[in-house]
Design a protein around this motif. Sequence first.
Motif, PDB file in Angstrom:
ATOM      1  N   GLY A 121       4.922  -6.467   1.172  1.00 20.98           N
ATOM      2  CA  GLY A 121       4.783  -5.509   2.268  1.00 20.98           C
ATOM      3  C   GLY A 121       6.170  -5.119   2.783  1.00 20.98           C
ATOM      4  O   GLY A 121       7.039  -5.959   2.951  1.00 20.98           O
ATOM      5  N   THR A 174       0.842  -1.211   0.000  1.00 23.76           N
ATOM      6  CA  THR A 174       0.000   0.000   0.000  1.00 23.76           C
ATOM      7  C   THR A 174       0.873   1.256   0.000  1.00 23.76           C
ATOM      8  O   THR A 174       0.503   2.270  -0.580  1.00 23.76           O
ATOM      9  CB  THR A 174      -0.952   0.020   1.217  1.00 23.76           C
ATOM     10  OG1 THR A 174      -0.183  -0.140   2.411  1.00 23.76           O
ATOM     11  CG2 THR A 174      -2.008  -1.073   1.120  1.00 23.76           C
ATOM     12  N   ALA A 186       6.305 -11.054  18.386  1.00 20.44           N
ATOM     13  CA  ALA A 186       5.193 -10.148  18.105  1.00 20.44           C
ATOM     14  C   ALA A 186       3.906 -10.695  18.722  1.00 20.44           C
ATOM     15  O   ALA A 186       3.868 -11.800  19.269  1.00 20.44           O
ATOM     16  CB  ALA A 186       5.040  -9.976  16.600  1.00 20.44           C
ATOM     17  N   PRO A 241       5.092 -13.028  12.390  1.00 23.12           N
ATOM     18  CA  PRO A 241       5.902 -14.192  12.049  1.00 23.12           C
ATOM     19  C   PRO A 241       6.549 -14.802  13.292  1.00 23.12           C
ATOM     20  O   PRO A 241       6.807 -14.090  14.262  1.00 23.12           O
ATOM     21  CB  PRO A 241       6.990 -13.625  11.132  1.00 23.12           C
ATOM     22  CG  PRO A 241       6.715 -12.191  10.962  1.00 23.12           C
ATOM     23  CD  PRO A 241       5.629 -11.766  11.874  1.00 23.12           C
ATOM     24  N   THR A 248      -2.436  -0.517   5.843  1.00 21.80           N
ATOM     25  CA  THR A 248      -2.954   0.733   5.287  1.00 21.80           C
ATOM     26  C   THR A 248      -1.860   1.776   5.127  1.00 21.80           C
ATOM     27  O   THR A 248      -0.823   1.708   5.801  1.00 21.80           O
ATOM     28  CB  THR A 248      -4.087   1.291   6.183  1.00 21.80           C
ATOM     29  OG1 THR A 248      -4.762   2.334   5.497  1.00 21.80           O
ATOM     30  CG2 THR A 248      -3.549   1.842   7.488  1.00 21.80           C
ATOM     31  N   SER A 249      -2.095   2.709   4.211  1.00 18.93           N
ATOM     32  CA  SER A 249      -1.188   3.846   4.020  1.00 18.93           C
ATOM     33  C   SER A 249      -2.025   5.101   3.835  1.00 18.93           C
ATOM     34  O   SER A 249      -3.088   5.054   3.210  1.00 18.93           O
ATOM     35  CB  SER A 249      -0.306   3.637   2.781  1.00 18.93           C
ATOM     36  OG  SER A 249       0.456   2.460   2.919  1.00 18.93           O
ATOM     37  N   SER A 269      10.976  -6.596   5.524  1.00 12.34           N
ATOM     38  CA  SER A 269       9.652  -6.915   4.981  1.00 12.34           C
ATOM     39  C   SER A 269       8.614  -6.940   6.096  1.00 12.34           C
ATOM     40  O   SER A 269       8.943  -7.096   7.275  1.00 12.34           O
ATOM     41  CB  SER A 269       9.686  -8.255   4.247  1.00 12.34           C
ATOM     42  OG  SER A 269       9.947  -9.279   5.164  1.00 12.34           O
ATOM     43  N   TRP A 270       7.347  -6.760   5.704  1.00 15.41           N
ATOM     44  CA  TRP A 270       6.225  -6.824   6.647  1.00 15.41           C
ATOM     45  C   TRP A 270       5.313  -7.961   6.199  1.00 15.41           C
ATOM     46  O   TRP A 270       4.809  -7.969   5.084  1.00 15.41           O
ATOM     47  CB  TRP A 270       5.453  -5.507   6.692  1.00 15.41           C
ATOM     48  CG  TRP A 270       4.433  -5.525   7.783  1.00 15.41           C
ATOM     49  CD1 TRP A 270       3.096  -5.736   7.649  1.00 15.41           C
ATOM     50  CD2 TRP A 270       4.682  -5.356   9.188  1.00 15.41           C
ATOM     51  NE1 TRP A 270       2.489  -5.709   8.895  1.00 15.41           N
ATOM     52  CE2 TRP A 270       3.446  -5.477   9.844  1.00 15.41           C
ATOM     53  CE3 TRP A 270       5.831  -5.113   9.944  1.00 15.41           C
ATOM     54  CZ2 TRP A 270       3.326  -5.364  11.233  1.00 15.41           C
ATOM     55  CZ3 TRP A 270       5.708  -4.996  11.319  1.00 15.41           C
ATOM     56  CH2 TRP A 270       4.476  -5.120  11.949  1.00 15.41           C
ATOM     57  N   ASN A 292       8.331   4.025  15.825  1.00 11.62           N
ATOM     58  CA  ASN A 292       7.289   3.491  14.945  1.00 11.62           C
ATOM     59  C   ASN A 292       6.659   2.179  15.383  1.00 11.62           C
ATOM     60  O   ASN A 292       5.885   1.618  14.626  1.00 11.62           O
ATOM     61  CB  ASN A 292       7.868   3.296  13.545  1.00 11.62           C
ATOM     62  CG  ASN A 292       8.823   2.115  13.506  1.00 11.62           C
ATOM     63  OD1 ASN A 292       9.529   1.896  14.476  1.00 11.62           O
ATOM     64  ND2 ASN A 292       8.802   1.353  12.447  1.00 11.62           N
ATOM     65  N   GLY A 339       3.582  -1.718  13.278  1.00  9.26           N
ATOM     66  CA  GLY A 339       4.742  -0.913  12.899  1.00  9.26           C
ATOM     67  C   GLY A 339       4.330   0.133  11.874  1.00  9.26           C
ATOM     68  O   GLY A 339       3.341  -0.030  11.145  1.00  9.26           O
TER      69      GLY A 339
HETATM   70  C1  BT5 Z   1       7.970  -1.576  10.526  1.00 10.98           C
HETATM   71  O1  BT5 Z   1       9.198  -1.795  10.007  1.00 10.98           O
HETATM   72  O2  BT5 Z   1       7.602  -1.928  11.626  1.00 10.98           O
HETATM   73  C2  BT5 Z   1       7.031  -0.864   9.566  1.00 10.98           C
HETATM   74  C3  BT5 Z   1       5.984  -1.803   9.030  1.00 10.98           C
HETATM   75  C4  BT5 Z   1       5.007  -1.076   8.120  1.00 10.98           C
HETATM   76  C5  BT5 Z   1       4.092  -2.035   7.431  1.00 10.98           C
HETATM   77  C6  BT5 Z   1       2.980  -1.328   6.703  1.00 10.98           C
HETATM   78  S1  BT5 Z   1       1.764  -2.432   6.134  1.00 10.98           S
HETATM   79  C7  BT5 Z   1       1.022  -1.210   5.185  1.00 10.98           C
HETATM   80  C8  BT5 Z   1       2.145  -0.386   4.591  1.00 10.98           C
HETATM   81  N1  BT5 Z   1       2.584  -0.924   3.328  1.00 10.98           N
HETATM   82  C9  BT5 Z   1       3.833  -1.423   3.389  1.00 10.98           C
HETATM   83  O3  BT5 Z   1       4.440  -1.984   2.451  1.00 10.98           O
HETATM   84  N2  BT5 Z   1       4.341  -1.203   4.628  1.00 10.98           N
HETATM   85  C10 BT5 Z   1       3.384  -0.516   5.477  1.00 10.98           C
HETATM   86  P1  BT5 Z   1      10.449  -2.324  10.844  1.00 10.98           P
HETATM   87  O4  BT5 Z   1      10.579  -1.567  12.126  1.00 10.98           O
HETATM   88  O5  BT5 Z   1      11.557  -2.297   9.865  1.00 10.98           O
HETATM   89  O6  BT5 Z   1      10.046  -3.807  11.207  1.00 10.98           O
HETATM   90  C11 BT5 Z   1      10.133  -4.841  10.262  1.00 10.98           C
HETATM   91  C12 BT5 Z   1      10.462  -6.122  11.014  1.00 10.98           C
HETATM   92  O7  BT5 Z   1       9.334  -6.510  11.800  1.00 10.98           O
HETATM   93  C13 BT5 Z   1      10.754  -7.303  10.099  1.00 10.98           C
HETATM   94  O8  BT5 Z   1      12.107  -7.385   9.798  1.00 10.98           O
HETATM   95  C14 BT5 Z   1      10.297  -8.495  10.947  1.00 10.98           C
HETATM   96  O9  BT5 Z   1      11.320  -8.887  11.854  1.00 10.98           O
HETATM   97  C15 BT5 Z   1       9.196  -7.908  11.789  1.00 10.98           C
HETATM   98  N3  BT5 Z   1       7.868  -8.217  11.257  1.00 10.98           N
HETATM   99  C16 BT5 Z   1       7.472  -8.512   9.995  1.00 10.98           C
HETATM  100  N4  BT5 Z   1       6.161  -8.702   9.932  1.00 10.98           N
HETATM  101  C17 BT5 Z   1       5.680  -8.514  11.181  1.00 10.98           C
HETATM  102  C18 BT5 Z   1       4.388  -8.553  11.769  1.00 10.98           C
HETATM  103  N5  BT5 Z   1       3.295  -8.805  11.072  1.00 10.98           N
HETATM  104  N6  BT5 Z   1       4.303  -8.308  13.106  1.00 10.98           N
HETATM  105  C19 BT5 Z   1       5.383  -8.023  13.848  1.00 10.98           C
HETATM  106  N7  BT5 Z   1       6.640  -7.970  13.344  1.00 10.98           N
HETATM  107  C20 BT5 Z   1       6.781  -8.200  12.036  1.00 10.98           C
END
Ligand code: BT5
Length: 249
Positions: free
Chosen positions: A43, A17, A147, A142, A61-62, A50-51, A103, A114
Amino acid sequence: MATVLWTINEFEEIDSTNTWLVARAKEGAPHGTVARADFQTAGRGRLDRSWEAPRGVSLLTSILLAPRVSLEQLPVVTASVALAASRGLTRLCGLAPTVKWPNDLIVNDRKLGGILSELVDVVDGFPRIVVGLGLNLQWPGPEGVGATCVRDEVGVSIAPRAMLDILLAELELILPLCDTSDGRQVIAQAYRNVLATRGRTVRVEMVDGSSIVGVVADVNEDGALLVDVDGTEIAVRSGDVFHLRETLA
Ligand code: BT5
């Protein structure tokens, strides 16, 4: 900032998004344009991380925003979205996440959500920014990353669209505060109250690869994190924060 008229674009599937909305913003999409997807194939987190989320169980959402702030004050916009998400969750189901600057939404030391903020451009001296939020509603993230999700914390399954609607309603109250110094102080005060990082010893890794170690003293009205490094207060505007150990008062 005037009252926001949200334009919500919903997708069953999308790459990201944030990627979609940054592209629309560059084509002239206005403040208040929103993207929400049931599933993302690519994501993104920060710094090329990656998310992850299976279909339909997270808010993905964005939101495109054009606040009347300077580039230095941009962290207050991310803070506003984090606050709006935290308050929206409290209203919906009583859960009150704290925020790990800048964040992460945290519950019981586990990541619930996040935020990925991306600067699009600067128009008439004011930045336009896409703020992306991933919030785990019915799937605890994951394995191995420590989490959690709303359902595991309070036993209720919230639909992503319901969460988006309450997030936008909260954001509408908070966003106008970004535009004035008095308003930003109100945001800073509210943010302080949910800040999980305060008083803790942290290592902050900056985007340029350097790092500092110090004790989190506060946040300022720009949303920057104030870190006391050997008696000198440093204002950090972006970076990764790692908690090192508890500091006893
Ligand atoms: C974040 O990055 O926490 C920002 C995430 C933003 C995601 C949203 S979804 C809608 C919009 N579109 C996108 O493409 N992105 C935004 P960071 O602090 O860099 O954390 C990423 C790390 O969190 C990864 O390396 C994993 O270790 C962990 N992770 C991945 N998926 C997760 C989840 N669902 N829940 C918790 N941790 C997660």
